[in-house]
Write a protein that holds these residues in place. Structure first.
Motif, short mmCIF file in Angstrom:
data_model
loop_
_atom_site.label_atom_id
_atom_site.label_comp_id
_atom_site.label_asym_id
_atom_site.label_seq_id
_atom_site.Cartn_x
_atom_site.Cartn_y
_atom_site.Cartn_z
N LEU A 37 0.83 -1.20 0.00
CA LEU A 37 0.00 0.00 0.00
C LEU A 37 0.86 1.25 0.00
CD1 LEU A 37 -2.85 1.22 0.08
CD2 LEU A 37 -2.74 1.09 2.58
N ALA A 38 1.94 1.26 0.77
CA ALA A 38 2.84 2.42 0.83
C ALA A 38 3.42 2.71 -0.55
CB ALA A 38 3.95 2.18 1.85
N GLY A 39 3.84 1.68 -1.26
CA GLY A 39 4.40 1.88 -2.59
C GLY A 39 3.37 2.41 -3.57
N VAL A 40 2.17 1.87 -3.52
CA VAL A 40 1.10 2.32 -4.42
C VAL A 40 0.72 3.76 -4.12
CG1 VAL A 40 -1.36 1.99 -4.96
CG2 VAL A 40 0.17 0.02 -4.91
N VAL A 41 0.54 4.08 -2.86
CA VAL A 41 0.15 5.45 -2.48
C VAL A 41 1.22 6.45 -2.88
CG1 VAL A 41 -0.33 6.96 -0.52
CG2 VAL A 41 -1.48 4.77 -0.71
N ASP A 42 2.50 6.10 -2.65
CA ASP A 42 3.58 7.00 -3.04
C ASP A 42 3.55 7.31 -4.53
OD1 ASP A 42 4.65 7.45 -0.56
OD2 ASP A 42 6.23 5.94 -0.74
N ILE A 45 0.07 9.56 -5.27
CA ILE A 45 -0.27 10.79 -4.56
C ILE A 45 0.25 12.05 -5.25
CG2 ILE A 45 1.67 10.97 -2.94
CD1 ILE A 45 -0.63 11.44 -0.79
N SER A 46 1.27 11.91 -6.07
CA SER A 46 1.79 13.10 -6.75
C SER A 46 2.37 12.72 -8.10
CB SER A 46 2.88 13.77 -5.90
OG SER A 46 3.98 12.90 -5.75
N GLY A 47 2.69 13.72 -8.87
CA GLY A 47 3.34 13.51 -10.16
C GLY A 47 2.43 12.84 -11.17
N PRO A 48 3.04 12.04 -12.06
CA PRO A 48 2.27 11.43 -13.14
C PRO A 48 1.16 10.50 -12.65
CG PRO A 48 4.64 11.11 -13.48
CD PRO A 48 4.45 11.74 -12.13
N GLY A 49 1.38 9.83 -11.53
CA GLY A 49 0.36 8.93 -11.01
C GLY A 49 -0.90 9.66 -10.59
N ALA A 50 -0.73 10.85 -10.02
CA ALA A 50 -1.88 11.63 -9.57
C ALA A 50 -2.70 12.15 -10.75
CB ALA A 50 -1.42 12.79 -8.70
N ASP A 56 -11.25 5.47 -10.83
CA ASP A 56 -11.44 4.01 -10.82
C ASP A 56 -10.11 3.27 -10.84
OD1 ASP A 56 -14.20 4.27 -10.76
OD2 ASP A 56 -14.42 4.05 -12.94
N GLN A 57 -9.16 3.76 -11.62
CA GLN A 57 -7.85 3.12 -11.69
C GLN A 57 -7.11 3.23 -10.36
OE1 GLN A 57 -6.52 5.33 -15.12
NE2 GLN A 57 -6.59 3.48 -16.41
N LYS A 58 -7.18 4.40 -9.73
CA LYS A 58 -6.54 4.58 -8.43
C LYS A 58 -7.17 3.64 -7.40
CE LYS A 58 -5.32 9.42 -9.12
NZ LYS A 58 -5.57 10.81 -8.69
N ARG A 59 -8.49 3.57 -7.41
CA ARG A 59 -9.18 2.68 -6.49
C ARG A 59 -8.79 1.22 -6.74
NH1 ARG A 59 -14.30 4.83 -6.92
NH2 ARG A 59 -14.80 3.37 -8.55
N GLY A 60 -8.64 0.84 -8.00
CA GLY A 60 -8.22 -0.51 -8.35
C GLY A 60 -6.82 -0.83 -7.86
N CYS A 61 -5.90 0.11 -8.02
CA CYS A 61 -4.52 -0.08 -7.53
C CYS A 61 -4.50 -0.26 -6.02
CB CYS A 61 -3.65 1.11 -7.93
SG CYS A 61 -3.32 1.25 -9.69
N ILE A 62 -5.26 0.56 -5.32
CA ILE A 62 -5.30 0.47 -3.86
C ILE A 62 -5.94 -0.85 -3.42
CG2 ILE A 62 -6.37 1.48 -1.80
CD1 ILE A 62 -5.85 4.25 -3.16
N ALA A 63 -7.00 -1.26 -4.11
CA ALA A 63 -7.65 -2.54 -3.78
C ALA A 63 -6.69 -3.70 -3.98
CB ALA A 63 -8.90 -2.72 -4.64
N CYS A 64 -5.90 -3.66 -5.04
CA CYS A 64 -4.92 -4.73 -5.28
C CYS A 64 -3.88 -4.75 -4.15
CB CYS A 64 -4.22 -4.53 -6.61
SG CYS A 64 -5.24 -4.98 -8.02
N LEU A 107 -9.59 10.63 -2.60
CA LEU A 107 -10.36 11.87 -2.74
C LEU A 107 -9.70 12.89 -3.66
CD1 LEU A 107 -11.32 12.20 1.01
CD2 LEU A 107 -12.93 11.92 -0.89
N ASP A 108 -8.55 12.53 -4.23
CA ASP A 108 -7.78 13.42 -5.11
C ASP A 108 -7.39 14.71 -4.40
OD1 ASP A 108 -6.46 13.82 -7.51
OD2 ASP A 108 -8.11 14.97 -8.37
N VAL A 109 -6.91 14.57 -3.16
CA VAL A 109 -6.42 15.70 -2.38
C VAL A 109 -4.91 15.73 -2.53
CG1 VAL A 109 -6.12 16.62 -0.04
CG2 VAL A 109 -8.28 15.57 -0.70
N ARG A 110 -4.37 16.89 -2.86
CA ARG A 110 -2.92 17.02 -3.04
C ARG A 110 -2.37 18.08 -2.11
NH1 ARG A 110 -3.07 16.73 -9.54
NH2 ARG A 110 -4.35 14.89 -9.58
N VAL A 111 -1.79 17.62 -1.02
CA VAL A 111 -1.20 18.50 -0.02
C VAL A 111 0.11 17.87 0.41
CG1 VAL A 111 -1.49 19.53 2.26
CG2 VAL A 111 -3.46 19.27 0.77
#
Length: 143
Positions: A37-42, A45-50, A56-64, A107-111
């Motif tokens: 989860l730490a690797g996926v969130v990193d 959370i920012s850059g190209p991944g954000a 839906d894709q973000k939710r899928g990555c987190i679910a995996c 939630l697509d929050v970027r802080v």
């Protein structure tokens, strides 16, 4: 090992969570699920991944990463709640921060700053009309 940059510029290797002070702390002592989860969130959370992934894709990555068979928001929030309970039992600020960052991705929050992150997530939850009321309440329970 591969390295990941946090929004504040701190570097963390795979299986570690970058802290706001630039240090990185291993999550592997808790579970492989948290390390994944730490690797996926990193990466989300920012850059190209954000910017490059849909909600839906973000939710899928987190679910995996959480080893969930389905990417339903209530399932993800339920598992995050279980992880938060484990963190509270161990007084683990690391897992708590990871849970907050995961909610920020959902939630697509970027802080960048950790102390502002929780406030931003709470504010977004209060106004997130795309999430059902039950989902918002489950997310608030995790916080």
């Amino acid at each position: 090992m591969a390295s990941n940059a946090s929004p504040g510029g701190a570097m963390a290797r795979a299986g570690e969570v970058a802290q706001p002070n630039g240090a990185s702390v291993s999550t592997s002592l808790y579970s492989p699920e948290l390390a994944a989860l730490a690797g996926v969130v990193d990466s989300l959370i920012s850059g190209p991944g954000a910017d490059g992934f849909s909600e839906d894709q973000k939710r899928g990555c987190i679910a995996c990463a959480l080893r969930l068979p389905d990417a339903k928001i209530l399932d993800i929030l339920g598992r995050l709640h279980q992880l938060a309970i484990l963190a509270w039992g161990r007084s683990s600020r690391i897992v708590e921060t990871l849970v907050h960052r995961t909610l920020a991705v959902l939630l697509d929050v970027r802080v960048g700053a950790a102390d502002v992150l929780v406030d931003a997530v709470e504010w977004r939850l209060a106004r997130a009309r795309s999430w059902r009321r039950g989902s918002r309440l489950s997310a608030l329970a995790v916080l």
